[in-house]
Design a protein around this motif. Structure first.
Motif, PDB file in Angstrom:
ATOM      1  N   VAL A  17       0.947  -1.134  -0.701  1.00 15.43           N
ATOM      2  CA  VAL A  17      -0.261  -0.015   0.246  1.00 15.43           C
ATOM      3  C   VAL A  17       1.133   1.247  -0.225  1.00 15.43           C
ATOM      4  N   ALA A  18       1.886   1.133   0.459  1.00 18.37           N
ATOM      5  CA  ALA A  18       3.377   2.856   0.722  1.00 18.37           C
ATOM      6  C   ALA A  18       3.458   2.465  -0.640  1.00 18.37           C
ATOM      7  N   SER A  20       1.809   2.090  -3.716  1.00 21.24           N
ATOM      8  CA  SER A  20       1.815   2.170  -4.369  1.00 21.24           C
ATOM      9  C   SER A  20       1.155   3.981  -4.339  1.00 21.24           C
ATOM     10  N   SER A  21       1.415   4.598  -2.788  1.00 19.96           N
ATOM     11  CA  SER A  21       0.689   6.036  -2.457  1.00 19.96           C
ATOM     12  C   SER A  21       1.539   6.631  -2.625  1.00 19.96           C
ATOM     13  N   GLN A  22       2.323   6.221  -2.700  1.00 16.53           N
ATOM     14  CA  GLN A  22       3.837   6.453  -3.283  1.00 16.53           C
ATOM     15  C   GLN A  22       3.770   7.433  -4.596  1.00 16.53           C
ATOM     16  N   LYS A  23       3.632   5.949  -5.856  1.00 14.54           N
ATOM     17  CA  LYS A  23       3.464   6.118  -6.371  1.00 14.54           C
ATOM     18  C   LYS A  23       2.382   7.402  -7.103  1.00 14.54           C
ATOM     19  N   THR A  24       1.162   7.067  -6.650  1.00 15.22           N
ATOM     20  CA  THR A  24      -0.167   8.103  -6.899  1.00 15.22           C
ATOM     21  C   THR A  24      -0.498   9.426  -6.178  1.00 15.22           C
ATOM     22  N   LEU A  25       0.210   9.424  -5.100  1.00 18.33           N
ATOM     23  CA  LEU A  25      -0.555  10.253  -3.889  1.00 18.33           C
ATOM     24  C   LEU A  25       0.363  10.753  -3.789  1.00 18.33           C
ATOM     25  N   TRP A  27       2.465  10.247  -1.215  1.00 20.81           N
ATOM     26  CA  TRP A  27       2.620   9.947  -0.158  1.00 20.81           C
ATOM     27  C   TRP A  27       4.298   9.216   0.605  1.00 20.81           C
ATOM     28  N   GLY A  32       4.385  10.843  -6.493  1.00 19.06           N
ATOM     29  CA  GLY A  32       3.114  11.458  -6.832  1.00 19.06           C
ATOM     30  C   GLY A  32       2.633  10.699  -8.459  1.00 19.06           C
ATOM     31  N   ALA A  56       0.180   0.643  -9.386  1.00 15.76           N
ATOM     32  CA  ALA A  56      -0.279   0.793  -8.166  1.00 15.76           C
ATOM     33  C   ALA A  56      -1.336  -0.094  -8.074  1.00 15.76           C
ATOM     34  N   VAL A  60      -2.223  -2.698  -5.237  1.00 14.41           N
ATOM     35  CA  VAL A  60      -3.273  -2.568  -3.647  1.00 14.41           C
ATOM     36  C   VAL A  60      -4.503  -3.803  -3.801  1.00 14.41           C
TER      37      VAL A  60
END
Length: 183
Positions: A17-18, A20-25, A27, A32, A56, A60
Motif C-alpha cells: 500500500v505504501a 502504491s501511495s508513493q506512486k500515485t499520491l 505519500w 506522485g 499501483a 493495492v
C-alpha cells in the motif's frame, strides 16, 4: 505459526500500500503520479502513466488480498509479479542487483515473501480459511507446494514481457544516442 504468517501478510500488505501511495499520491516521500510516470518512461516503461496505474492498482489489490487472506494465491501472484517487474526494471537499468547500487534486490525480496505466502498459505487467521472450513469443497483455496510453484512460475513468466519492453527501450536509446554522436 499462524500468528507469524499473519504478521508476514500484514507487513507485506502495508509495504505494498505504501508503494502504491508513493506512486500515485506522493505519500511517504514518493513522486506522485506525474513525476512517477516520467520516471517510469525514463526507465523504459513507456508510456509511463499506464504502467504506473497498473503497478499501483496491482499493489493495492494484492495488499487487500494478502492482508485479509482472501483469494491469497491470487494476491500473492499479483504481489510477486509486480515486484519481479519492479526488480527487473531496476536491475536492468542499473546493471546491478543490489539496492544500494540502484538494483532490484528489495523488490525481488518482496516477491519472494509473496511466493512464500503462496507456498505456506494465509494461515488460520484468513478469510480463505473461513471459507474452507464453511465449504470444504473450496479447499483449493488452501495453498501448498503446487500453488506456490504455480504462483512463482506465472509471476516470472508474466514479468518477461515487461523486461522485453525495457530491453527494447534501452536498445532504442542506445541506437539514438549513437546516431546523435555520429551527427
Amino acid at each position: 505459526m499462524n500468528v507469524g504468517i499473519l504478521l508476514l501478510r500484514l507487513a507485506l500488505a502495508v509495504i505494498l500500500v505504501a508503494h502504491s501511495s508513493q506512486k500515485t499520491l506522493g505519500w511517504f516521500h514518493g513522486l506522485g503520479i506525474e513525476k512517477q510516470s516520467a520516471w517510469f518512461a525514463n526507465l523504459g516503461l513507456k508510456p509511463g502513466r499506464p504502467f504506473v496505474t497498473v503497478a499501483a492498482t496491482a499493489e493495492v489489490l494484492a495488499a487487500i488480498s494478502i492482508a485479509t487472506g482472501f483469494l491469497t494465491p491470487l494476491g500473492a501472484l499479483l504481489a510477486a509479479g509486480t515486484m519481479i517487474v519492479a526488480g527487473m526494471t531496476m536491475h536492468l537499468n542499473a546493471g546491478r542487483i543490489w539496492n544500494a547500487a540502484g538494483g532490484g534486490e528489495y523488490p525481488y525480496m518482496l516477491a519472494v515473501i509473496a511466493i512464500v505466502i503462496a507456498f505456506v498459505g494465509p494461515g488460520r487467521f484468513s478469510l480463505d480459511q473461513l471459507i474452507v472450513r464453511a465449504v470444504p469443497s473450496f479447499s483449493h483455496l488452501d495453498s501448498g507446494a503446487l500453488v506456490g510453484v504455480i504462483v512463482a512460475v506465472v509471476a516470472v513468466l508474466g514479468a518477461i514481457p515487461f523486461a522485453m519492453v525495457i530491453v527494447r527501450s534501452k536498445r532504442a536509446a542506445t541506437v539514438a544516442g549513437d546516431a546523435d554522436a555520429q551527427s
